[in-house]
Design a protein around this motif. Structure first.
Motif: not given
Length: 260
Positions: A157-162
């Motif tokens: 989710l770090l990818i989508g949330g960054m």
């Protein structure tokens, strides 16, 4: 002239309504083809309504008299992203057809390279069009990261949330809103995120392979954001240095205090 402007504005708004209608039609097709569940329907409808409302407001504020061919391509991509979003939401209740999800995502990613070319060739580039394209890209990455996280773990989710974390941080640190210089590396890394997540979502590789691909995507994204934040921070410091002091530093001189 005022009547023409009103007429043009109505035509532009009608195109966004048509886009929402096509989105609902796609949901109906998915529902009849795979039996889309309640979660998928509700999420897809929410995406269509929210997308129509936000885009309509942005068009009204921009004053564009024509929606333009490039924005139509982006609107088509947004429709596909809405379909992917519905399928991912439905995956919490039942496993969606991976082939269908991958197919819709692949077409949306391919079209990502089309709308920009259309805008340049037709001379219809605009700030709204660029923002529209970017928001569709960012939301697709967010949705794909949610889907892949169900098999690889919440760290994905770090990818989508960054990107959304960056936007939130910019509200408290205005220097993050400064324009960045064009960068081929930034565009390449951004485009690669969707491809890497699609590969992992297609589940063609063993678990370790999927984790390695997504880990590489995350590493590249952290590097790209870190480089941009560093550039913005240095640029903000330069803007705060008085012009005379900066020129003196460049000339290798030291300013002496002036007695009052």
């Amino acid at each position: 002239m005022a009547l023409n402007n009103t007429f043009d504005a109505r035509l532009v708004q009608q195109e966004t309504a048509v886009g929402a209608g096509v989105q609902i039609l796609l949901l109906a097709v998915l529902g009849s083809a795979i039996g889309l569940g309640t979660a998928g329907w509700l999420t897809g409808l929410a995406f269509a309504i929210a997308g129509w409302a936000v885009l309509s407001r942005a068009l009204h504020r921009s004053g564009l008299r024509s929606f333009g061919p490039a924005n139509r391509v982006t609107l088509g991509r947004a429709t596909l992203v809405g379909g992917v979003t519905a399928l991912v939401a439905d995956s919490f209740e039942s496993a969606p057809p991976v082939t269908l999800l991958v197919g819709l995502t692949a077409v949306a990613l391919i079209l990502d390279g089309v709308d920009g070319k259309v805008a340049r060739r037709t001379g219809t580039s605009s700030a709204l069009g660029a923002r529209f394209d970017m928001e569709v890209d960012a939301f697709l990455i967010l949705v794909l990261s949610v889907y892949v996280s169900m098999s690889l773990g919440p760290w994905v989710l770090l990818i989508g949330g960054m990107r959304y974390a960056f936007v939130a941080a910019a509200r408290f640190q205005p220097w993050l809103n400064a324009p960045l210089p064009p960068s081929t590396a930034r565009k390449t890394v951004a485009a690669a995120q969707g491809v890497f997540l699609l590969v992992a979502g297609a589940d063609l590789l063993p678990w370790a392979g999927n984790a390695a691909v997504v880990g590489l995507a995350l590493g590249l994204l952290v590097w790209s954001f870190g480089r941009d934040v560093g550039w913005l921070w240095r640029a903000a410091r330069v803007r705060h240095v008085p012009e005379t002091a900066r020129k003196a530093e460049q000339a290798g001189r030291v300013l002496e205090p002036v007695a009052g």
